[in-house]
Design a protein around this motif. Structure first.
Motif, PDB file in Angstrom:
ATOM      1  N   THR A 199      -3.415   1.413  17.297  1.00 35.92           N
ATOM      2  CA  THR A 199      -2.643   1.153  16.070  1.00 35.92           C
ATOM      3  C   THR A 199      -2.331   2.431  15.304  1.00 35.92           C
ATOM      4  O   THR A 199      -1.269   2.557  14.699  1.00 35.92           O
ATOM      5  CB  THR A 199      -3.409   0.171  15.146  1.00 35.92           C
ATOM      6  N   ASN A 226       3.390   5.229   9.179  1.00 34.78           N
ATOM      7  CA  ASN A 226       2.356   4.955   8.170  1.00 34.78           C
ATOM      8  C   ASN A 226       1.358   3.870   8.573  1.00 34.78           C
ATOM      9  O   ASN A 226       0.209   3.918   8.150  1.00 34.78           O
ATOM     10  CB  ASN A 226       3.048   4.564   6.855  1.00 34.78           C
ATOM     11  N   THR A 283       2.189  -1.594  17.744  1.00 35.30           N
ATOM     12  CA  THR A 283       1.468  -1.457  19.015  1.00 35.30           C
ATOM     13  C   THR A 283       2.309  -2.002  20.185  1.00 35.30           C
ATOM     14  O   THR A 283       1.937  -1.844  21.334  1.00 35.30           O
ATOM     15  CB  THR A 283       0.113  -2.218  18.994  1.00 35.30           C
ATOM     16  N   GLY A 325       0.793  -1.236   0.000  1.00 40.24           N
ATOM     17  CA  GLY A 325       0.000   0.000   0.000  1.00 40.24           C
ATOM     18  C   GLY A 325       0.820   1.278   0.000  1.00 40.24           C
ATOM     19  O   GLY A 325       1.885   1.371  -0.610  1.00 40.24           O
ATOM     20  N   GLY A 364      -1.480   1.642   9.780  1.00 42.18           N
ATOM     21  CA  GLY A 364      -2.800   2.057  10.256  1.00 42.18           C
ATOM     22  C   GLY A 364      -3.861   1.053   9.877  1.00 42.18           C
ATOM     23  O   GLY A 364      -3.676   0.247   8.969  1.00 42.18           O
ATOM     24  N   ILE A 365      -4.980   1.104  10.615  1.00 44.14           N
ATOM     25  CA  ILE A 365      -6.101   0.192  10.347  1.00 44.14           C
ATOM     26  C   ILE A 365      -7.422   0.958  10.438  1.00 44.14           C
ATOM     27  O   ILE A 365      -7.463   2.080  10.945  1.00 44.14           O
ATOM     28  CB  ILE A 365      -6.160  -0.986  11.361  1.00 44.14           C
ATOM     29  N   ILE A 388      -7.510   6.779  -1.299  1.00 38.20           N
ATOM     30  CA  ILE A 388      -6.390   6.197  -2.041  1.00 38.20           C
ATOM     31  C   ILE A 388      -6.700   4.716  -2.302  1.00 38.20           C
ATOM     32  O   ILE A 388      -7.184   4.004  -1.406  1.00 38.20           O
ATOM     33  CB  ILE A 388      -5.062   6.322  -1.243  1.00 38.20           C
TER      34      ILE A 388
END
Ligand SMILES: NC(=O)c1ccc[n+]([C@@H]2O[C@H](COP(=O)([O-])OP(=O)(O)OC[C@H]3O[C@@H](n4cnc5c(N)ncnc54)[C@H](O)[C@@H]3O)[C@@H](O)[C@H]2O)c1
Length: 259
Positions: free
Chosen positions: A126, A103, A78, A30, A105-106, A201
């Motif tokens: 997170t 960067n 985390t 990603g 992330g969830i 995105i």
């Protein structure tokens, strides 16, 4: 421009981050991977960290296969011990960290009335607390070296809110506020800290949205297309190269969706 000048310009461009070390969290795929590629393309060694060995290795392989520099290592953002291990490994191997891109992330989307405390906590942990943890682990080295570029990946949702994303919006708003505070506290150490707020995105994160929802979003994007990870990578690249007099800023990369 003559061919020779063009070649020279290209070479300089590829050298802009020569000998620099860039950690990008969640860069197995990603947006993170696109950023890592962009920085590696300018000469940096990209430290590809992700939650599994497999993600980290496959991301790093894509970069090294194209003749650029990357090093894979596992880092669950985390988990403080996993972060400390990663930082130690990078410091032992390279002796410094010039660039940190937070960067990873969830999302765990659901309307507020149905949102469970665990959905809230997982996303805050997170997306926001991770930035605190990873930055704490890395920034002392930047501070000592009197050089650093920190780029945090926020979101336009952190500026505007969104249905079904109370946890995500709050986490990304937190990232923006943390960015500005770090910018103030570390400016005297020549460490800049900026954020990018992407719009929609095209990645695994958005691919899981329903087609009718995507159609809906597209109507609000003046540039008429969803963003690509490379569009975000270009902004990160700028903060790490040209932007030495820019700190505490949020650059929106959203095709004009919010203006
Ligand atoms: N896609 C979008 O439209 C969009 C918009 C705005 C902001 N963002 C942000 O961009 C960032 C990247 O998202 P993406 O769209 O590339 O999604 P993605 O799901 O493709 O990538 C996220 C990466 O983070 C990793 N990750 C997740 N939890 C982790 C953890 N605990 N430790 C380490 N790594 C972890 C995943 O394994 C994955 O590789 C996220 O912070 C996201 O919030 C995305």
């Amino acid at each position: 421009m003559s061919t020779q000048t063009l070649t020279e310009a290209k070479m300089t461009h590829h050298d802009l981050l020569k000998d620099q070390v860039a950690i990008v969290t969640g860069s197995g795929r990603g947006i993170g991977l696109a950023i890592a590629k962009r920085l590696a393309n300018a000469g940096a060694t990209a430290i590809i960290t992700d939650i599994t060995e497999e993600f980290a290795s496959s991301g790093a392989k894509e970069i090294t296969d194209s003749g650029l520099k990357a090093f894979p290592t596992v880092c669950n953002v985390t988990d403080v011990s996993s972060i400390e291990k990663m930082t130690e490994e990078v410091m032992n191997k390279y002796g410094k960290v010039d660039i940190l891109v937070n960067n990873a992330g969830i999302t765990k989307d659901t309307l507020f009335m149905r949102m469970k405390l665990e959905d809230w906590s997982a996303v805050i942990e997170t997306n926001l607390t991770s930035v605190f943890k990873v930055t704490q682990s890395v920034i002392k080295n930047m501070s000592k070296a009197n050089y650093g570029r920190i780029v945090n990946i926020a979101s336009v949702i952190g500026m505007h809110g969104n249905f079904g994303q109370a946890n995500y919006a709050a986490s990304k708003a937190g990232v923006i506020a943390l960015t500005k505070t770090l910018a103030k506290e570390y400016a005297s150490k020549n460490v800049t800290c900026n954020a990018i707020a992407p719009g929609f995105i095209d990645t695994a994160m958005t691919q899981k949205l329903k087609p009718e929802m995507k159609e809906q979003y597209l109507k609000f994007i003046p540039l008429g297309r969803f963003g690509q990870p490379e569009d975000v990578a270009e902004a990160a690249f700028y903060f790490c190269t040209g932007g030495s007099y820019i700190t505490g800023q949020v650059i929106v990369v959203d095709g004009g969706m919010f203006m």
